[in-house]
Scaffold this active site. Structure first.
Site, short mmCIF file in Angstrom:
data_model
loop_
_atom_site.label_atom_id
_atom_site.label_comp_id
_atom_site.label_asym_id
_atom_site.label_seq_id
_atom_site.Cartn_x
_atom_site.Cartn_y
_atom_site.Cartn_z
N CYS A 33 107.44 16.71 3.65
CA CYS A 33 106.11 17.04 3.93
C CYS A 33 105.20 16.29 3.21
O CYS A 33 105.72 15.84 2.12
CB CYS A 33 105.66 18.28 4.05
N CYS A 36 105.69 17.60 -0.78
CA CYS A 36 106.65 17.16 -1.19
C CYS A 36 106.31 15.63 -1.98
O CYS A 36 106.64 15.28 -3.06
CB CYS A 36 107.89 17.12 -0.32
N ASP A 439 85.48 -17.78 7.16
CA ASP A 439 85.53 -19.01 6.51
C ASP A 439 86.00 -19.78 7.97
O ASP A 439 86.59 -19.33 8.89
CB ASP A 439 86.55 -19.15 5.58
N ASP A 628 88.59 -18.95 -1.27
CA ASP A 628 88.30 -17.75 -0.84
C ASP A 628 88.54 -16.47 -1.41
O ASP A 628 88.07 -15.30 -1.19
CB ASP A 628 88.65 -17.73 0.62
#
Length: 731
Positions: A33, A36, A439, A628
C-alpha cells in the site's frame, strides 16, 4: 576452531549514476500500500548520504541512490529488515517469478475464503430462518461455522497477518493492522459467544471481510501486472547476446556486455538487434514499431541507423556498433518508462500522508467508540461489536489506492500512445496547460532533411548526384544521397572544404556543392525566389548541365491536425524558432499558427515563456536540440521527441516516440482524464468515510455490512482508475 566472517558483496548489482552517485535496485517483499511506500522511503532517506529512495509499487522495487564510497549496500537491506521488510537485489526474472507465485497464492487464499464464506452463509441463513430453533441446534450450527471458518481464516488471512506482524515487529502500523485486529476480534467474539450459547456469532462477517479484501487485493495485483507487462514487453526486446566478428570471416556469439562501440556484429533474418549502430553491409527490412512508433517496415541498407530491440525481417546485415548494453536508445526508453511507473504527483503525496495518519486514527476511533458506548450504558458485548464494525469500515484501502491506481494505469496508457514520463508530477502539470510553445526544427518538422524537387531532376542525374554526395559529410548532401538511394560512392572523389565535392564520370567532371562552385547561381536564385525557406545544393556535369536540389525539413505528417485539435480544446499555440523568417512563416501558415517568431535566440525563448507565466499562463514547451534545454527548464512542463539531444531529454518532463506529433495531444488528453479520475477517486474515498464512519460509530451497521462496504469502496476506486486507459473529454 577459527570463526568464519560472513560478508555480503552486492557490488555486482550497484550501478554508477555519475562520478559521485551510485544506484541499487532492490526487490522488497511485503509492500502492499501507499503507507508501506512512504514508510520505506522515509526510513531510507533518513540514512546519511542517501540522495534518493523511491518505491515502485507496481513491481515492488526500491531504487536507492547514495554518495559513492560512503555506504555499504548491505546496510540498506539491514535497514529494511529493521522496518519490517525483507529485501534482496532486484533481478527481473526472479521478480517475475515471485510476482507469479504471489498471484497464485492470493488466488488460492481467495478460493479458500470464498469456499468458507459460501458455506458459513448457508449455516447463518439456517440460524436466521429458524426462529423456533432450539438452543442446542443453534449451538451446533455455530460450532459448525467455527469449524469451517477458523482454519480457513488462518490460511486465507496470511497476506494480511504476515504484513501486520511485520509492521508491529518493527514498532509501526500499516493498513493491514486494523484489518487483522478487526478479523481477530470478530473471530474471538464469535467463539466466546458460541461457548456462552449466545444467539448471534460473527463468523460470517470475519470470513466475508477476508473474501472481499482478497478479491480487491487480487484485482489490484492483476491490474499492476497488466501495466507492468508494458515494461516487460519492452524489456523482452533486449537481446542478451550478439554475433560479433573477430576477423574477416570468424564470428562468435558473445554476451552483450562483451560488445563495445566500433565492433562489427552480424544481424540475421528473424533476429532482434542487440545494439545501436549503422548498417555497413547488406539490405533488409526492419520492424521498429516498438522503438520508434513507426508501424511500417523500414528499409535497411548501407548507412541506415538501427536500434536495439528492432526486428530484422528479411536480409542479413552487418552493423557497426555505436552503443550496446546500457547505452542504447532502448535502454533510455526503458529508463524513462521506469520513471513513468514510479511517478509521484502532488495528489499521490497527499494520499500518502493521509494513509500514514489513518491507521492510528482508525484505532483511536474504534477505542473511543467502544468506551463511549460503555459509558452510554451499553454492554461490553455490544460495545466491542460496534468497535469491530468501526475498525473494518474505516480501513483506508480505498484512499491508499485512489491516486496510485490512476497514475499506474495512465502511465501505461500514455506509453502505448508513445509518451514517456520523466518527472513525478508531469501528469498534474500537463493537465493544467493552457499554452503550448513549439520549436520548429526537429519538433514540428522531422529531424532528417528531404529533397522536395526530386521529380524535376532526371533519374540518371539524381542517381549520379547521390553517388557523388556519399563522399560529402554535409547534411544537405546526405539528404541528396538518401533521397537518391545511393549505395556506392564514386571512385577518386575530391572534397574541397566549404565548396563541395568533385570527380570524373565518362570523361566529364561532375561537381556537387554550392551554386557558385557548380556555376548554377541563376538557377538557385530562381528556386529560392519561389520557395525562400529551402536550402539548395547544386550539381553540374561538364560545362553544360546544371541542376539544383531544393532541400528542407518536412513537417511531421500529422502536425496540422494536432495543432488544430489543441486549439479546439482552448489551448493557445505559439511557435518560437531560431530559423530564418521565410521558413518559419511557411511552417506557421501550413499549420495554422498565428503567433510565431523567427530568428529567436535561447534567451529570447526563455523571456517569452516567462512573460506568458507572468500573465498567469501554464506553459508547455515542446522542443528539440541543445539550445532548447534552457527554455524547456523554464516552462511549467516540457516535452521532447526521442530524437532530441540528450541534454534536452534530461531536461524534459516527457519524451515522445515516432515521427508523428500525436503524442503531444495524447499527453494532454490522458493527463486531463487522469486528473479528473484522481479527483473523483479522492472524492469517493473521502466521501465514503464521511458517510460510513458516523454510521458505524452510531452502531447502525454490523461487521458483515462494514466488510462489504469497505471492500466495495476499494473495488469502486480501482474500477474507476481503469478508465484512465482511454483518453476522452467526458468523465
Amino acid at each position: 576452531m577459527t570463526a568464519t566472517l560472513l560478508t555480503r558483496d552486492f557490488s555486482h548489482y550497484v550501478k554508477d549514476v555519475d562520478a559521485q552517485i551510485a544506484h541499487l535496485d532492490l526487490a522488497v517483499e511485503g509492500v502492499s500500500c501507499a503507507g508501506c511506500m512512504a514508510k520505506i522511503e522515509r526510513g531510507l532517506s533518513a540514512m546519511p548520504d542517501v540522495t534518493r529512495a523511491r518505491v515502485n509499487l507496481t513491481d515492488r522495487r526500491l531504487a536507492i541512490e547514495w554518495k559513492k564510497g560512503t555506504l555499504d549496500p548491505a546496510q540498506f537491506i539491514d535497514r529494511l529488515a529493521e522496518l519490517g521488510y525483507k529485501a534482496y537485489p532486484f533481478e527481473p526474472v526472479r521478480a517475475e517469478l515471485d510476482e507469479a507465485d504471489r498471484s497464485k497464492f492470493l488466488l488460492t487464499c481467495l478460493g479458500v475464503a470464498a469456499f468458507a464464506s459460501m458455506n458459513v452463509m448457508m449455516l447463518s441463513v439456517a440460524v436466521w430462518a429458524g426462529s423456533d430453533m432450539t438452543q442446542d441446534t443453534r449451538d451446533f450450527f455455530h460450532w459448525l461455522s467455527a469449524l469451517v471458518v477458523l482454519p480457513c481464516a488462518a490460511y486465507a488471512g496470511q497476506p494480511f497477518f504476515t504484513s501486520a506482524f511485520r509492521a508491529l515487529r518493527a514498532r509501526s502500523v500499516n493498513m493491514d493492522v486494523p484489518i487483522c485486529i478487526g478479523v481477530t476480534l470478530a473471530l474471538a467474539m464469535s467463539l466466546v459467544e458460541t461457548v456462552n450459547h449466545a444467539e448471534h456469532a460473527y463468523f460470517d462477517a470475519a470470513i466475508m471481510l477476508l473474501t472481499f479484501l482478497l478479491a480487491g487485493r487480487f484485482l489490484d495485483q492483476k491490474m499492476r501486472q497488466r501495466t507492468r507487462a508494458v515494461a516487460g514487453n519492452l524489456a523482452a526486446l533486449k537481446a542478451e547476446t550478439a554475433t560479433k566478428f573477430f576477423g574477416a570471416d570468424e564470428i562468435r556469439e558473445v554476451p552483450i556486455a562483451a560488445v563495445e562501440p566500433g565492433d562489427i556484429v552480424l544481424l540475421r533474418p528473424g533476429q532482434r538487434c542487440s545494439v545501436d549502430g549503422e548498417v555497413i553491409e547488406g539490405r533488409s527490412e526492419l520492424d521498429q514499431s516498438l522503438i520508434t512508433g513507426e508501424t511500417l517496415h523500414a528499409q535497411a541498407e548501407r548507412g541506415t541507423q538501427v536500434y536495439a530491440g528492432t526486428l530484422n525481417i528479411s536480409g542479413t546485415l552487418r552493423v557497426r556498433v555505436a552503443a550496446a548494453a546500457e547505452g542504447t536508445l532502448l535502454s533510455e526508453i526503458s529508463r524513462l518508462l521506469e520513471n513513468a511507473l514510479q511517478a509521484r504527483s502532488h495528489y499521490v503525496r497527499l494520499a500518502d500522508r493521509a494513509s500514514r495518519l489513518y491507521a492510528p486514527l482508525v484505532h483511536a476511533a474504534a477505542l473511543l467508540t467502544m468506551l463511549g458506548w460503555v459509558a452510554w450504558g451499553a454492554s461490553w458485548h455490544d460495545a466491542i461489536v460496534t468497535a469491530i464494525a468501526v475498525l473494518i469500515i474505516t480501513c483506508p484501502c480505498a484512499l491508499g489506492l485512489a491516486i496510485p491506481a490512476v497514475q499506474t494505469v495512465a502511465a501505461g496508457a500514455m506509453f502505448r500512445s508513445g509518451v514517456l514520463l520523466n518527472s513525478g508530477d508531469s501528469i498534474e502539470r500537463v493537465a493544467g496547460v493552457d499554452t503550448i510553445v513549439f520549436d520548429k526544427t526537429g519538433t514540428l518538422t522531422l529531424p532528417e532533411l528531404d529533397v522536395v524537387n526530386a521529380g524535376s531532376v532526371p533519374a540518371e542525374v539524381f542517381n549520379l548526384a547521390g553517388r557523388l554526395a556519399l563522399a560529402s559529410h554535409h547534411p544537405v548532401a546526405a539528404a541528396v544521397a538518401r533521397a537518391a538511394g545511393a549505395k556506392s560512392p564514386l571512385a577518386e572523389v575530391v572534397e574541397e572544404p566549404g565548396q563541395g565535392v568533385r570527380g570524373f564520370v565518362g570523361g566529364h567532371e561532375v561537381k556537387l556543392g554550392s551554386p557558385a562552385y557548380c556555376h548554377a547561381e541563376s538557377l538557385a536564385n530562381e528556386i529560392l525566389s519561389q520557395d525562400p525557406e529551402v536550402s539548395v545544393v547544386a550539381f553540374s556535369r561538364g560545362s553544360s548541365e546544371h541542376y539544383v536540389f531544393a532541400v528542407r525539413q518536412r513537417l511531421r505528417p500529422d502536425a496540422a491536425s494536432v495543432i488544430a485539435a489543441l486549439q479546439k480544446q482552448g489551448i493557445a499555440v505559439e511557435m518560437l524558432s531560431g530559423d530564418r523568417e521565410p521558413a518559419v512563416r511557411h511552417a506557421a501558415d501550413a499549420l495554422g499558427i498565428s503567433v510565431w517568431r523567427a530568428g529567436v535566440k535561447p534567451a529570447d525563448k526563455i523571456a517569452r515563456i516567462e512573460e506568458l507565466k507572468r500573465q498567469g499562463r501554464k506553459v508547455m514547451m515542446v522542443g528539440d536540440g541543445m539550445n532548447d534545454a534552457p527554455s524547456l527548464a523554464a516552462a511549467t512542463v516540457s516535452m521532447s521527441p526521442i530524437s532530441a539531444a540528450h541534454l534536452s531529454q534530461a531536461t524534459a518532463d516527457l519524451v515522445f516516440l515516432g515521427n508523428e506529433l500525436s503524442p503531444v495531444l495524447a499527453a494532454v488528453d490522458y493527463s486531463r482524464k487522469a486528473m479528473r479520475l484522481m479527483r473523483q477517486n479522492l472524492g469517493l474515498a473521502i466521501g465514503y468515510n464521511v458517510l460510513a464512519v458516523p454510521i458505524a460509530i452510531a452502531g447502525l451497521t454490523t461487521p458483515l455490512i462494514a466488510a462489504i462496504a469497505m471492500s466495495g469502496s476499494s473495488v469502486l476506486v480501482m474500477l474507476n482508475a481503469i478508465r484512465a486507459r482511454h483518453a476522452g473529454q467526458g468523465d
